[in-house]
Design an enzyme around this catalytic site. Structure first.
Site: not given
Ligand SMILES: NC(=O)c1ccc[n+]([C@@H]2O[C@H](COP(=O)([O-])OP(=O)(O)OC[C@H]3O[C@@H](n4cnc5c(N)ncnc54)[C@H](O)[C@@H]3O)[C@@H](O)[C@H]2O)c1
Length: 465
Positions: A295
Protein backbone atom coordinates in the site's frame (compact mmCIF):
# COMPACT_ATOMS: atom_id res chain seq x y z
CA UNK A 1 -31.78 2.98 7.22
CA UNK A 2 -33.95 5.46 5.29
CA UNK A 3 -35.76 4.06 2.30
CA UNK A 4 -34.68 5.54 -1.02
CA UNK A 5 -36.64 5.99 -4.18
CA UNK A 6 -35.91 3.29 -6.71
CA UNK A 7 -34.49 4.46 -10.04
CA UNK A 8 -35.70 1.34 -11.77
CA UNK A 9 -38.41 -1.04 -10.82
CA UNK A 10 -38.16 -3.19 -13.91
CA UNK A 11 -37.71 -6.88 -13.56
CA UNK A 12 -35.23 -8.53 -15.87
CA UNK A 13 -35.58 -12.22 -16.53
CA UNK A 14 -32.46 -14.27 -16.63
CA UNK A 15 -32.76 -16.46 -19.71
CA UNK A 16 -30.57 -19.37 -18.65
CA UNK A 17 -32.09 -20.03 -15.24
CA UNK A 18 -35.45 -18.31 -15.82
CA UNK A 19 -35.04 -16.63 -12.43
CA UNK A 20 -36.32 -13.17 -11.80
CA UNK A 21 -33.82 -10.54 -10.81
CA UNK A 22 -34.98 -7.07 -9.86
CA UNK A 23 -33.21 -3.78 -9.70
CA UNK A 24 -35.84 -2.37 -7.35
CA UNK A 25 -33.95 -0.60 -4.56
CA UNK A 26 -36.47 -0.99 -1.68
CA UNK A 27 -36.78 -4.67 -2.48
CA UNK A 28 -33.00 -5.10 -2.59
CA UNK A 29 -32.68 -3.24 0.73
CA UNK A 30 -35.26 -5.52 2.30
CA UNK A 31 -33.32 -8.56 1.12
CA UNK A 32 -30.03 -7.12 2.41
CA UNK A 33 -31.56 -6.34 5.79
CA UNK A 34 -33.01 -9.86 5.95
CA UNK A 35 -29.55 -11.14 4.96
CA UNK A 36 -31.20 -13.06 2.18
CA UNK A 37 -28.30 -12.48 -0.20
CA UNK A 38 -25.29 -14.24 -1.69
CA UNK A 39 -21.94 -12.48 -1.55
CA UNK A 40 -19.20 -12.96 -4.14
CA UNK A 41 -15.62 -11.92 -3.38
CA UNK A 42 -13.21 -11.76 -6.31
CA UNK A 43 -9.57 -11.95 -5.13
CA UNK A 44 -8.99 -13.97 -1.96
CA UNK A 45 -5.84 -12.37 -0.58
CA UNK A 46 -5.09 -10.23 2.48
CA UNK A 47 -8.21 -8.15 1.79
CA UNK A 48 -10.63 -10.54 0.08
CA UNK A 49 -10.40 -13.60 2.32
CA UNK A 50 -10.98 -11.76 5.64
CA UNK A 51 -13.95 -10.00 4.00
CA UNK A 52 -15.41 -13.29 2.72
CA UNK A 53 -14.95 -14.93 6.14
CA UNK A 54 -16.68 -11.98 7.88
CA UNK A 55 -19.81 -12.46 5.76
CA UNK A 56 -19.69 -16.26 5.95
CA UNK A 57 -19.37 -16.10 9.76
CA UNK A 58 -22.65 -14.14 9.79
CA UNK A 59 -24.25 -17.15 8.11
CA UNK A 60 -24.45 -15.44 4.72
CA UNK A 61 -23.82 -17.58 1.65
CA UNK A 62 -20.41 -16.40 0.38
CA UNK A 63 -18.52 -17.48 -2.72
CA UNK A 64 -14.84 -16.66 -3.10
CA UNK A 65 -13.42 -16.45 -6.62
CA UNK A 66 -9.70 -16.44 -7.39
CA UNK A 67 -7.39 -17.30 -10.29
CA UNK A 68 -4.89 -18.93 -7.91
CA UNK A 69 -5.82 -22.61 -7.78
CA UNK A 70 -3.63 -23.21 -4.69
CA UNK A 71 -5.85 -20.83 -2.71
CA UNK A 72 -9.03 -22.48 -4.00
CA UNK A 73 -7.72 -25.95 -3.07
CA UNK A 74 -6.65 -24.76 0.39
CA UNK A 75 -10.04 -23.20 1.08
CA UNK A 76 -11.94 -26.21 -0.19
CA UNK A 77 -9.96 -28.23 2.34
CA UNK A 78 -10.93 -25.73 5.04
CA UNK A 79 -7.33 -24.47 5.30
CA UNK A 80 -6.48 -20.88 6.10
CA UNK A 81 -3.48 -19.11 4.53
CA UNK A 82 -3.96 -15.56 5.89
CA UNK A 83 -2.32 -14.94 9.23
CA UNK A 84 -4.87 -12.36 10.44
CA UNK A 85 -7.84 -14.76 10.22
CA UNK A 86 -8.59 -17.43 12.79
CA UNK A 87 -8.07 -20.78 11.11
CA UNK A 88 -10.98 -22.31 13.02
CA UNK A 89 -13.29 -19.67 11.46
CA UNK A 90 -12.22 -20.68 7.94
CA UNK A 91 -12.66 -24.35 8.80
CA UNK A 92 -16.10 -23.68 10.31
CA UNK A 93 -17.41 -21.63 7.34
CA UNK A 94 -16.21 -24.25 4.88
CA UNK A 95 -17.65 -27.12 6.94
CA UNK A 96 -20.99 -25.30 7.24
CA UNK A 97 -20.82 -24.46 3.51
CA UNK A 98 -21.39 -20.72 4.08
CA UNK A 99 -18.00 -20.23 2.38
CA UNK A 100 -17.16 -21.91 -0.91
CA UNK A 101 -14.32 -21.16 -3.31
CA UNK A 102 -13.94 -21.44 -7.06
CA UNK A 103 -11.97 -20.20 -10.05
CA UNK A 104 -15.14 -20.15 -12.15
CA UNK A 105 -16.44 -16.60 -12.59
CA UNK A 106 -19.83 -17.78 -13.89
CA UNK A 107 -20.87 -18.13 -10.22
CA UNK A 108 -21.12 -14.32 -10.20
CA UNK A 109 -24.59 -14.67 -11.63
CA UNK A 110 -25.79 -16.39 -8.43
CA UNK A 111 -24.28 -13.62 -6.30
CA UNK A 112 -26.26 -10.52 -5.38
CA UNK A 113 -23.17 -8.56 -4.38
CA UNK A 114 -19.70 -8.80 -5.92
CA UNK A 115 -16.68 -7.31 -4.18
CA UNK A 116 -13.53 -6.89 -6.29
CA UNK A 117 -10.38 -7.15 -4.14
CA UNK A 118 -7.60 -7.83 -6.65
CA UNK A 119 -4.04 -6.44 -6.50
CA UNK A 120 -3.08 -3.02 -7.83
CA UNK A 121 0.71 -3.20 -8.22
CA UNK A 122 2.94 -0.88 -10.21
CA UNK A 123 4.99 -1.59 -13.32
CA UNK A 124 8.83 -1.68 -13.18
CA UNK A 125 8.67 2.02 -14.11
CA UNK A 126 6.35 2.64 -11.15
CA UNK A 127 3.25 3.35 -13.17
CA UNK A 128 -0.17 1.96 -12.12
CA UNK A 129 -0.95 -1.57 -13.29
CA UNK A 130 -4.72 -1.99 -13.14
CA UNK A 131 -4.70 -5.10 -15.35
CA UNK A 132 -6.02 -7.27 -12.48
CA UNK A 133 -8.99 -4.92 -12.02
CA UNK A 134 -9.63 -4.95 -15.77
CA UNK A 135 -9.47 -8.74 -16.00
CA UNK A 136 -11.68 -9.30 -12.94
CA UNK A 137 -14.21 -6.74 -14.20
CA UNK A 138 -14.35 -8.31 -17.66
CA UNK A 139 -15.08 -11.67 -16.06
CA UNK A 140 -17.77 -10.21 -13.79
CA UNK A 141 -19.29 -8.37 -16.79
CA UNK A 142 -20.00 -11.70 -18.52
CA UNK A 143 -22.53 -12.53 -15.78
CA UNK A 144 -23.74 -9.02 -14.97
CA UNK A 145 -27.51 -8.86 -14.54
CA UNK A 146 -30.24 -6.66 -13.15
CA UNK A 147 -29.98 -6.02 -9.43
CA UNK A 148 -26.27 -6.81 -9.15
CA UNK A 149 -24.34 -4.71 -6.63
CA UNK A 150 -20.65 -4.40 -7.57
CA UNK A 151 -18.21 -2.90 -5.07
CA UNK A 152 -14.58 -2.22 -6.04
CA UNK A 153 -12.20 -2.34 -3.05
CA UNK A 154 -8.75 -2.36 -4.68
CA UNK A 155 -6.83 0.84 -3.97
CA UNK A 156 -6.50 2.87 -7.16
CA UNK A 157 -6.43 6.36 -8.71
CA UNK A 158 -9.56 8.54 -8.86
CA UNK A 159 -11.70 7.74 -11.88
CA UNK A 160 -10.94 4.00 -12.04
CA UNK A 161 -14.49 3.04 -11.03
CA UNK A 162 -16.30 5.33 -13.47
CA UNK A 163 -13.82 5.48 -16.36
CA UNK A 164 -12.53 1.88 -16.44
CA UNK A 165 -14.78 -0.44 -14.43
CA UNK A 166 -18.17 1.06 -15.35
CA UNK A 167 -17.70 1.03 -19.17
CA UNK A 168 -16.49 -2.59 -19.04
CA UNK A 169 -19.52 -3.61 -16.97
CA UNK A 170 -21.91 -1.76 -19.27
CA UNK A 171 -20.82 -3.34 -22.56
CA UNK A 172 -24.00 -5.41 -22.62
CA UNK A 173 -26.27 -2.44 -22.11
CA UNK A 174 -27.06 -2.46 -18.37
CA UNK A 175 -26.77 0.94 -16.67
CA UNK A 176 -25.27 1.69 -13.24
CA UNK A 177 -27.75 3.19 -10.79
CA UNK A 178 -30.65 1.92 -12.88
CA UNK A 179 -30.18 -1.76 -13.68
CA UNK A 180 -27.21 -2.61 -11.50
CA UNK A 181 -25.35 -0.72 -8.72
CA UNK A 182 -21.69 0.22 -8.65
CA UNK A 183 -19.56 1.82 -5.94
CA UNK A 184 -16.03 2.18 -4.65
CA UNK A 185 -15.30 1.35 -1.03
CA UNK A 186 -11.62 1.33 -0.06
CA UNK A 187 -10.20 -1.23 2.31
CA UNK A 188 -8.60 -0.18 5.61
CA UNK A 189 -7.49 -3.54 6.97
CA UNK A 190 -4.23 -3.31 8.91
CA UNK A 191 -2.78 -6.83 9.15
CA UNK A 192 -1.25 -7.51 12.55
CA UNK A 193 -3.28 -4.76 14.29
CA UNK A 194 -4.68 -6.20 17.53
CA UNK A 195 -7.12 -3.32 18.19
CA UNK A 196 -8.59 -2.32 14.85
CA UNK A 197 -10.16 -5.07 12.77
CA UNK A 198 -12.76 -5.27 10.00
CA UNK A 199 -15.76 -4.89 12.32
CA UNK A 200 -14.66 -1.81 14.26
CA UNK A 201 -12.77 0.10 11.56
CA UNK A 202 -15.06 2.64 9.87
CA UNK A 203 -15.06 2.59 6.08
CA UNK A 204 -16.05 5.00 3.33
CA UNK A 205 -18.38 4.27 0.39
CA UNK A 206 -18.89 6.33 -2.76
CA UNK A 207 -21.46 5.12 -5.30
CA UNK A 208 -22.00 6.06 -8.93
CA UNK A 209 -25.51 7.23 -7.88
CA UNK A 210 -27.32 7.76 -4.58
CA UNK A 211 -28.94 4.33 -4.81
CA UNK A 212 -25.56 2.72 -5.51
CA UNK A 213 -24.21 4.33 -2.31
CA UNK A 214 -27.28 3.39 -0.25
CA UNK A 215 -27.11 -0.27 -1.26
CA UNK A 216 -23.36 -0.48 -0.76
CA UNK A 217 -23.66 1.13 2.70
CA UNK A 218 -26.37 -1.40 3.63
CA UNK A 219 -24.19 -4.33 2.54
CA UNK A 220 -21.15 -3.09 4.43
CA UNK A 221 -23.21 -2.39 7.56
CA UNK A 222 -23.79 -6.13 7.91
CA UNK A 223 -20.16 -6.54 8.98
CA UNK A 224 -18.89 -3.02 9.83
CA UNK A 225 -20.11 -0.84 12.70
CA UNK A 226 -19.72 2.50 10.94
CA UNK A 227 -19.98 3.13 7.20
CA UNK A 228 -19.53 6.67 5.89
CA UNK A 229 -21.17 7.58 2.58
CA UNK A 230 -19.47 10.14 0.31
CA UNK A 231 -20.89 11.74 -2.82
CA UNK A 232 -18.87 10.03 -5.57
CA UNK A 233 -16.54 7.06 -6.17
CA UNK A 234 -13.79 9.58 -6.96
CA UNK A 235 -13.99 11.03 -3.42
CA UNK A 236 -13.67 7.52 -1.97
CA UNK A 237 -10.77 6.66 -4.31
CA UNK A 238 -8.97 9.90 -3.47
CA UNK A 239 -9.52 9.70 0.29
CA UNK A 240 -7.85 6.26 0.37
CA UNK A 241 -4.83 7.70 -1.43
CA UNK A 242 -4.76 10.65 0.99
CA UNK A 243 -4.66 8.20 3.95
CA UNK A 244 -1.65 6.38 2.52
CA UNK A 245 0.15 9.45 1.19
CA UNK A 246 -0.28 11.09 4.62
CA UNK A 247 1.66 8.19 6.12
CA UNK A 248 4.28 8.13 3.38
CA UNK A 249 4.99 11.87 3.68
CA UNK A 250 5.17 11.85 7.49
CA UNK A 251 7.41 8.78 7.60
CA UNK A 252 9.66 10.44 5.00
CA UNK A 253 9.88 13.53 7.20
CA UNK A 254 11.15 11.60 10.22
CA UNK A 255 13.43 9.51 8.01
CA UNK A 256 15.02 12.69 6.69
CA UNK A 257 15.28 14.13 10.20
CA UNK A 258 16.85 10.87 11.45
CA UNK A 259 19.65 11.28 8.93
CA UNK A 260 20.10 14.93 9.92
CA UNK A 261 20.10 13.96 13.61
CA UNK A 262 22.89 11.46 12.94
CA UNK A 263 24.96 14.35 11.57
CA UNK A 264 24.22 16.95 14.23
CA UNK A 265 24.40 14.61 17.21
CA UNK A 266 20.76 14.62 18.36
CA UNK A 267 18.69 11.50 19.05
CA UNK A 268 15.62 11.50 16.75
CA UNK A 269 13.76 9.00 18.94
CA UNK A 270 14.01 11.29 21.95
CA UNK A 271 12.96 14.21 19.74
CA UNK A 272 9.80 12.40 18.54
CA UNK A 273 8.98 11.30 22.09
CA UNK A 274 9.37 14.87 23.35
CA UNK A 275 7.23 16.30 20.52
CA UNK A 276 4.56 13.68 21.30
CA UNK A 277 3.94 15.31 24.69
CA UNK A 278 2.07 18.06 22.83
CA UNK A 279 -1.56 17.08 23.35
CA UNK A 280 -2.81 18.55 20.06
CA UNK A 281 -1.57 19.18 16.52
CA UNK A 282 1.14 16.50 16.54
CA UNK A 283 1.07 12.81 15.68
CA UNK A 284 4.22 10.73 16.09
CA UNK A 285 5.81 8.89 13.19
CA UNK A 286 9.04 6.92 13.52
CA UNK A 287 12.07 6.42 11.29
CA UNK A 288 13.06 3.01 9.96
CA UNK A 289 14.84 1.13 7.18
CA UNK A 290 12.24 2.22 4.59
CA UNK A 291 8.62 1.46 3.79
CA UNK A 292 7.13 -1.67 2.22
CA UNK A 293 3.95 -3.66 1.74
CA UNK A 294 1.35 -3.44 -0.97
CA UNK A 295 0.00 0.00 0.00
CA UNK A 296 2.09 2.88 1.32
CA UNK A 297 4.96 2.35 -1.08
CA UNK A 298 2.83 1.86 -4.20
CA UNK A 299 -0.31 3.96 -3.82
CA UNK A 300 1.33 7.42 -3.90
CA UNK A 301 2.68 6.55 -7.36
CA UNK A 302 -0.89 5.95 -8.57
CA UNK A 303 -1.75 9.57 -7.83
CA UNK A 304 1.47 11.11 -9.11
CA UNK A 305 1.04 9.19 -12.40
CA UNK A 306 -2.52 10.41 -12.74
CA UNK A 307 -1.59 13.99 -11.86
CA UNK A 308 0.75 14.17 -14.86
CA UNK A 309 -2.24 13.87 -17.19
CA UNK A 310 -3.45 17.14 -15.67
CA UNK A 311 -0.05 18.90 -16.04
CA UNK A 312 0.42 18.66 -12.28
CA UNK A 313 3.54 17.56 -10.45
CA UNK A 314 2.92 16.04 -7.01
CA UNK A 315 6.09 17.33 -5.36
CA UNK A 316 5.37 16.08 -1.83
CA UNK A 317 4.71 12.55 -3.06
CA UNK A 318 7.86 12.41 -5.17
CA UNK A 319 10.05 13.84 -2.43
CA UNK A 320 8.61 11.46 0.19
CA UNK A 321 9.19 8.47 -2.09
CA UNK A 322 12.76 9.60 -2.72
CA UNK A 323 13.56 9.84 1.00
CA UNK A 324 11.79 6.60 1.98
CA UNK A 325 13.37 4.64 -0.85
CA UNK A 326 16.83 5.94 0.11
CA UNK A 327 16.56 4.42 3.60
CA UNK A 328 17.72 0.86 2.76
CA UNK A 329 20.81 2.50 1.17
CA UNK A 330 21.38 4.45 4.39
CA UNK A 331 21.09 1.24 6.43
CA UNK A 332 23.53 -0.47 4.08
CA UNK A 333 26.06 2.30 4.72
CA UNK A 334 25.53 1.91 8.51
CA UNK A 335 26.22 -1.84 8.20
CA UNK A 336 29.29 -1.44 6.02
CA UNK A 337 30.71 1.23 8.34
CA UNK A 338 30.29 -1.23 11.20
CA UNK A 339 31.99 -4.01 9.24
CA UNK A 340 34.92 -1.65 8.57
CA UNK A 341 35.44 -1.48 12.36
CA UNK A 342 35.64 -5.27 12.66
CA UNK A 343 38.68 -7.46 11.96
CA UNK A 344 37.00 -8.89 8.86
CA UNK A 345 36.84 -7.93 5.18
CA UNK A 346 33.58 -6.90 3.58
CA UNK A 347 33.66 -10.03 1.44
CA UNK A 348 33.99 -12.35 4.44
CA UNK A 349 31.72 -10.48 6.85
CA UNK A 350 28.80 -12.43 8.26
CA UNK A 351 25.62 -10.37 8.53
CA UNK A 352 22.35 -11.49 10.14
CA UNK A 353 19.16 -9.54 9.41
CA UNK A 354 16.46 -9.94 12.04
CA UNK A 355 13.01 -9.65 10.48
CA UNK A 356 12.37 -9.91 6.75
CA UNK A 357 8.64 -9.05 6.71
CA UNK A 358 7.86 -5.44 5.80
CA UNK A 359 6.48 -4.69 9.26
CA UNK A 360 6.15 -6.09 12.76
CA UNK A 361 4.31 -9.39 13.37
CA UNK A 362 3.15 -10.02 9.78
CA UNK A 363 4.20 -12.59 7.18
CA UNK A 364 3.98 -10.14 4.27
CA UNK A 365 7.24 -9.75 2.36
CA UNK A 366 5.99 -7.55 -0.45
CA UNK A 367 8.44 -4.68 -1.14
CA UNK A 368 10.04 -5.24 2.26
CA UNK A 369 12.89 -2.82 3.00
CA UNK A 370 14.76 -5.70 4.69
CA UNK A 371 14.77 -7.51 1.38
CA UNK A 372 16.22 -4.43 -0.28
CA UNK A 373 18.95 -4.14 2.39
CA UNK A 374 19.89 -7.80 1.80
CA UNK A 375 19.99 -7.24 -1.97
CA UNK A 376 22.26 -4.21 -1.58
CA UNK A 377 24.66 -6.16 0.67
CA UNK A 378 24.83 -9.00 -1.87
CA UNK A 379 25.45 -6.44 -4.62
CA UNK A 380 28.39 -5.10 -2.63
CA UNK A 381 29.98 -8.55 -2.58
CA UNK A 382 29.02 -9.58 0.97
CA UNK A 383 28.39 -13.26 0.41
CA UNK A 384 27.28 -14.26 3.88
CA UNK A 385 23.99 -12.47 4.42
CA UNK A 386 21.46 -14.53 6.38
CA UNK A 387 18.25 -13.74 8.18
CA UNK A 388 15.92 -14.92 10.88
CA UNK A 389 12.17 -14.35 10.62
CA UNK A 390 9.68 -16.71 12.28
CA UNK A 391 7.07 -15.69 9.68
CA UNK A 392 9.19 -16.17 6.53
CA UNK A 393 10.83 -19.63 6.35
CA UNK A 394 12.62 -18.90 3.06
CA UNK A 395 12.84 -16.19 0.45
CA UNK A 396 14.37 -15.26 -2.86
CA UNK A 397 17.00 -12.55 -2.43
CA UNK A 398 18.48 -11.34 -5.68
CA UNK A 399 17.89 -14.71 -7.36
CA UNK A 400 19.22 -16.78 -4.43
CA UNK A 401 16.91 -18.84 -2.27
CA UNK A 402 17.86 -18.04 1.30
CA UNK A 403 16.42 -19.97 4.25
CA UNK A 404 15.73 -18.34 7.60
CA UNK A 405 17.86 -19.49 10.53
CA UNK A 406 15.62 -22.12 12.15
CA UNK A 407 15.82 -20.65 15.66
CA UNK A 408 17.32 -17.56 17.21
CA UNK A 409 19.71 -18.80 19.88
CA UNK A 410 22.86 -17.38 21.54
CA UNK A 411 24.96 -19.76 19.37
CA UNK A 412 23.33 -18.47 16.18
CA UNK A 413 23.82 -14.82 17.15
CA UNK A 414 27.46 -15.42 18.09
CA UNK A 415 28.26 -16.63 14.55
CA UNK A 416 27.73 -13.19 13.02
CA UNK A 417 29.91 -10.08 12.83
CA UNK A 418 26.95 -7.71 12.61
CA UNK A 419 23.31 -8.29 13.59
CA UNK A 420 20.75 -5.87 12.11
CA UNK A 421 17.22 -5.41 13.45
CA UNK A 422 15.29 -4.70 10.28
CA UNK A 423 11.80 -5.65 11.54
CA UNK A 424 10.92 -5.45 15.23
CA UNK A 425 8.78 -8.56 15.64
CA UNK A 426 7.38 -8.70 19.15
CA UNK A 427 8.43 -12.34 19.60
CA UNK A 428 12.14 -11.41 19.46
CA UNK A 429 14.05 -11.60 22.74
CA UNK A 430 15.92 -8.29 22.54
CA UNK A 431 17.87 -8.89 25.77
CA UNK A 432 19.27 -12.08 24.32
CA UNK A 433 19.95 -10.43 20.98
CA UNK A 434 22.03 -7.65 22.56
CA UNK A 435 23.76 -9.98 25.02
CA UNK A 436 24.95 -12.49 22.42
CA UNK A 437 25.59 -10.32 19.37
CA UNK A 438 28.97 -8.88 18.54
CA UNK A 439 27.30 -5.61 17.50
CA UNK A 440 23.67 -4.71 16.74
CA UNK A 441 22.40 -2.16 14.26
CA UNK A 442 18.90 -1.25 15.39
CA UNK A 443 16.78 0.45 12.72
CA UNK A 444 13.56 0.36 14.82
CA UNK A 445 14.60 1.41 18.34
CA UNK A 446 13.66 -2.12 19.40
CA UNK A 447 16.43 -2.32 22.03
CA UNK A 448 15.41 0.82 23.90
CA UNK A 449 14.58 -1.09 27.08
CA UNK A 450 17.58 -3.43 27.00
CA UNK A 451 20.07 -2.84 29.82
CA UNK A 452 23.60 -2.18 28.59
CA UNK A 453 22.40 -1.66 25.00
CA UNK A 454 24.43 1.53 24.63
CA UNK A 455 27.73 -0.34 24.37
CA UNK A 456 26.73 -2.71 21.62
CA UNK A 457 23.81 -1.11 19.78
CA UNK A 458 24.11 1.41 16.94
CA UNK A 459 20.69 3.00 16.61
CA UNK A 460 19.48 4.57 13.38
CA UNK A 461 19.08 8.30 14.06
CA UNK A 462 20.66 8.18 17.52
CA UNK A 463 22.92 11.11 16.72
CA UNK A 464 26.28 9.41 16.92
CA UNK A 465 28.47 9.53 13.88
N1 LIG B 1 -3.00 -5.91 2.14
C1 LIG B 1 -3.46 -4.85 2.78
O1 LIG B 1 -3.18 -4.65 3.95
C2 LIG B 1 -4.35 -3.85 2.06
C3 LIG B 1 -4.98 -2.84 2.82
C4 LIG B 1 -5.79 -1.93 2.18
C5 LIG B 1 -5.98 -2.02 0.80
N2 LIG B 1 -5.35 -2.99 0.08
C6 LIG B 1 -5.62 -3.05 -1.36
O2 LIG B 1 -6.45 -4.17 -1.63
C7 LIG B 1 -6.14 -4.74 -2.90
C8 LIG B 1 -5.83 -6.21 -2.73
O3 LIG B 1 -4.68 -6.34 -1.92
P1 LIG B 1 -4.27 -7.70 -1.22
O4 LIG B 1 -3.21 -7.34 -0.25
O5 LIG B 1 -5.48 -8.43 -0.76
O6 LIG B 1 -3.62 -8.49 -2.45
P2 LIG B 1 -3.26 -10.05 -2.47
O7 LIG B 1 -2.21 -10.19 -3.51
O8 LIG B 1 -3.03 -10.55 -1.09
O9 LIG B 1 -4.60 -10.75 -2.98
C9 LIG B 1 -5.14 -10.53 -4.24
C10 LIG B 1 -5.79 -11.82 -4.72
O10 LIG B 1 -6.38 -11.55 -5.99
C11 LIG B 1 -6.15 -12.68 -6.84
N3 LIG B 1 -6.30 -12.21 -8.21
C12 LIG B 1 -5.42 -11.51 -8.96
N4 LIG B 1 -5.96 -11.24 -10.16
C13 LIG B 1 -7.20 -11.78 -10.14
C14 LIG B 1 -8.25 -11.82 -11.10
N5 LIG B 1 -8.14 -11.24 -12.26
N6 LIG B 1 -9.38 -12.45 -10.75
C15 LIG B 1 -9.50 -13.06 -9.54
N7 LIG B 1 -8.55 -13.03 -8.60
C16 LIG B 1 -7.42 -12.40 -8.91
C17 LIG B 1 -4.79 -13.16 -6.46
O11 LIG B 1 -4.59 -14.50 -6.83
C18 LIG B 1 -4.81 -12.97 -4.93
O12 LIG B 1 -5.29 -14.12 -4.27
C19 LIG B 1 -4.99 -3.92 -3.45
O13 LIG B 1 -5.50 -2.91 -4.27
C20 LIG B 1 -4.38 -3.30 -2.20
O14 LIG B 1 -3.71 -2.09 -2.48
C21 LIG B 1 -4.56 -3.92 0.68
Amino acid sequence: MAKTKSTSTKTIKNQSQSMQYVSDVPELLTRIQARNITIGVVGLGYVGLPLAVEFAMKGIQTIGIDIDDRKITALRNGENYIQDIRSENVAQCVAEKTLTATNDFSVCEQCDVIFICVPTPFTPNKEPDISHIVHATEEVAKSLRAGHIVILKSTTFPGTTTKYVQPLLEKNGLKAGKDYFLSFSPERIDPGNKVWHTGNTPIVVGGVSKDCTTLSVAINEIIIEKVIPVTTPEVAEMEKLLENIFRSVNIALVNELAQLCDRIGVNIWEVVEAASTKPFGFMPFFPGPGIGGHCILIDPYYLSWMAREFDFVTNFITLAAEVNESMPFYVRSMIEREVARQPVTLEKAKILLLGMAFKRDVDDLRHSPALKVAELLFEDGIKNVSYYDPYIPETDIHGRIVKSEKRLTPQVLEKYDVVVITTDHSSFDYDMIVKHSNVVIDTRNACKNVKGAKKKVRLLGEGKR
